[in-house]
Each structure stands twice: as C-alpha cells, then as structure tokens.
Design a protein around this motif. Structure first.
Motif, PDB file in Angstrom:
ATOM      1  N   ASP A 167      12.595  -2.343  13.383  1.00  0.00           N
ATOM      2  CA  ASP A 167      11.410  -1.508  13.604  1.00  0.00           C
ATOM      3  C   ASP A 167      11.183  -1.163  15.066  1.00  0.00           C
ATOM      4  N   ALA A 168      11.856  -1.850  15.979  1.00  0.00           N
ATOM      5  CA  ALA A 168      11.706  -1.509  17.395  1.00  0.00           C
ATOM      6  C   ALA A 168      12.258  -0.126  17.688  1.00  0.00           C
TER       7      ALA A 168
ATOM      8  N   TYR B 185      18.036  -3.776  15.754  1.00  0.00           N
ATOM      9  CA  TYR B 185      16.709  -3.948  16.355  1.00  0.00           C
ATOM     10  C   TYR B 185      15.585  -3.491  15.437  1.00  0.00           C
TER      11      TYR B 185
ATOM     12  N   GLU C  32       4.061   5.461  25.079  1.00  0.00           N
ATOM     13  CA  GLU C  32       4.155   4.942  23.713  1.00  0.00           C
ATOM     14  C   GLU C  32       5.600   4.898  23.207  1.00  0.00           C
TER      15      GLU C  32
ATOM     16  N   GLU D  12      12.316   3.573  16.614  1.00  0.00           N
ATOM     17  CA  GLU D  12      11.546   4.521  15.793  1.00  0.00           C
ATOM     18  C   GLU D  12      12.401   5.675  15.291  1.00  0.00           C
TER      19      GLU D  12
ATOM     20  N   LEU E  51      12.550   4.144  21.177  1.00  0.00           N
ATOM     21  CA  LEU E  51      12.060   2.798  20.911  1.00  0.00           C
ATOM     22  C   LEU E  51      10.570   2.691  21.227  1.00  0.00           C
ATOM     23  N   THR E  52       9.895   1.856  20.454  1.00  0.00           N
ATOM     24  CA  THR E  52       8.478   1.589  20.705  1.00  0.00           C
ATOM     25  C   THR E  52       8.247   0.186  21.244  1.00  0.00           C
ATOM     26  N   ASP E  53       9.246  -0.669  21.124  1.00  0.00           N
ATOM     27  CA  ASP E  53       9.165  -2.040  21.634  1.00  0.00           C
ATOM     28  C   ASP E  53       9.882  -2.079  22.977  1.00  0.00           C
ATOM     29  N   PHE E  54       9.106  -2.093  24.046  1.00  0.00           N
ATOM     30  CA  PHE E  54       9.706  -2.036  25.375  1.00  0.00           C
ATOM     31  C   PHE E  54      10.313  -3.375  25.793  1.00  0.00           C
ATOM     32  N   THR E  55       9.961  -4.448  25.105  1.00  0.00           N
ATOM     33  CA  THR E  55      10.591  -5.731  25.381  1.00  0.00           C
ATOM     34  C   THR E  55      12.050  -5.715  24.936  1.00  0.00           C
ATOM     35  N   ALA E  56      12.281  -5.110  23.772  1.00  0.00           N
ATOM     36  CA  ALA E  56      13.652  -5.009  23.274  1.00  0.00           C
ATOM     37  C   ALA E  56      14.458  -3.956  24.018  1.00  0.00           C
ATOM     38  N   LEU E  57      13.784  -3.035  24.679  1.00  0.00           N
ATOM     39  CA  LEU E  57      14.472  -1.928  25.342  1.00  0.00           C
ATOM     40  C   LEU E  57      15.454  -2.411  26.402  1.00  0.00           C
TER      41      LEU E  57
END
Length: 235
Positions: free
Chosen positions: A73-74, A71, A35, A76, A111-117
């Motif tokens: 909200d991506a 970035y 997560e 946390e 981070l919670t958005d793994f695309t942006a990671l």
C-alpha cells in the motif's frame, strides 16, 4: 393589446450613487507537506544480438516491478512508460552492420509512505543497470489544501472590502460578484528533496544504507476577485 415591455438598463459596472460598489482581490498562500512522491526508474540492457538484449531487459524489468510491489500500500501507482530496443551500428566498415542492441524501459512509481521511499529508491538504484530519478513531490488534485487556500482567499476579499467601507464610514450591503481566478500548485521540479538521481548500479555494489529523504514543502496559491455594494457613505 399588450403594452411593450420596458427593457431594464444594464447595470453599470461602477455602481450608482445609491449603490456604490467596491471591487477587491483576495489572495492566499499556503505552505504544506506533500502527499505524494514520484520516482522514475530506467532499466537498461545491452547485448550482442536482439534476443539477448530483449531477454535481459525483460528480466530486469520484472525484477524492478516485483521489488516495487513488495511495498504494498505504500505504492499508490505503478506505471510503465516508454520502451525501446534499438541497434547500435558499427562506425567502420561497409554496409549497416550491427555492433550491439540497447534496450530501455521507463517505470514511474508514486508513493505515499515517505519512510519506505528512501529504502526503495536505494534498493532500486543498487540493481544492475538501473537508474532512479527523483523524487518529485506533489499534492493530490483533491487535496484539502486547495480548498483551504480558496476559502482563505474569499475571507481576505471580504475583510479587505469591509476595511474600505469602514474607511468611508459605512458598511457592506451585498455581494455582487465572486470570480475564481484560479488555484494553482506549481509543478515540482523533476528532482526535489535531498536526492537528485542515482546512476546505474553494478552487480558488485554492496547494499547501500537507505537514503534519508526530506519531503519538499508545497506552495498552494488561490486568488479571487469580488465586488460588493455598500451603503452610500456620507461624504
């Protein structure tokens, strides 16, 4: 005059012929997607004097924080950890003469958005004198996966106890005790997934293609001990 109360004998942990007990253990093992992904960023500076080193460190640290905050909200959580500014002494010569000053500041981002990671880690590693380590993958403490593992462990304990009772030609009567021996999510290694670490960048580096990071599956384990009474079997 009141009659003295009679103390009840303590229950035997092994039950009685009229109320035999069954003690079992239930376990559950889940493999789920993470997560959260955490990365560590180390910003470095070096200068001939303290002021120059500190100014460069401040500027680079601000640049890293500004980039991460774009970035939205991506991200946390964003935290600054250890900061240091230390002198480097000359090896030769008399006295303590300073050759240069080295500055370091460590930042952690979750981070919670793994695309942006992948894009963020690549852009951070492309900055001057900046190092990125990670990512480390994890579940939140209140993740539904922990609850599901506990429930599965309880269901397995009940099913196992029923099977023992059925083998004796009888059935369960009551639950006597249910003890949670712990639910754990083993901590991820310092660097998980495809990316291990990215070393210091230089101003001459060209813009790199964003990394394609594959999340590391998380293992959740739960275990309970349970005791039941059963109807006396006919042996």
């Amino acid at each position: 005059m009141t009659a003295p109360s009679q103390e009840q004998p303590p229950p035997t942990p092994y039950g009685t012929p009229d109320a035999p007990r069954i003690a079992v253990r239930g376990e559950a093992h889940l493999e789920v997607d993470p997560e959260i992904a955490r990365i560590g960023i180390t910003v470095t500076s070096r200068g001939k004097d303290r002021g120059t080193a500190l100014d460069d460190l401040t500027r680079r640290n601000a640049g890293v924080l500004d980039l991460i905050k774009t970035y939205g909200d991506a991200v946390e959580r964003l935290e600054t950890g250890a900061l240091s500014l230390s002198p480097e002494l000359k090896d030769k010569g008399r006295g303590e003469r300073v050759h240069a000053y080295h500055g370091h500041v460590h930042i952690t981002a979750a981070l919670t958005d793994f695309t942006a990671l992948g894009e963020l880690t690549t852009r951070l590693a492309d900055l001057e004198l900046t190092r990125v380590d990670g990512p480390s993958w994890a579940l939140r403490p209140d993740s539904p996966a922990h609850r599901e593992a506990r429930q599965q462990a309880v269901r397995e304990a009940v099913q196992r106890a029923r099977e023992y009772a059925e083998a004796l030609g009888t059935s369960l009567a009551a639950l006597v005790e249910l003890a949670d021996t712990g639910t754990e999510n083993p901590p991820p290694p310092p660097a998980g997934g495809r990316m291990r670490s990215m070393a210091y960048g230089t101003p001459e580096d060209t813009t790199a293609t964003p990394l394609d990071l594959e999340p590391q599956r998380q293992h959740v384990h739960a275990e309970v001990n349970a005791r039941f009474t059963m109807t006396p079997p006919q042996l």
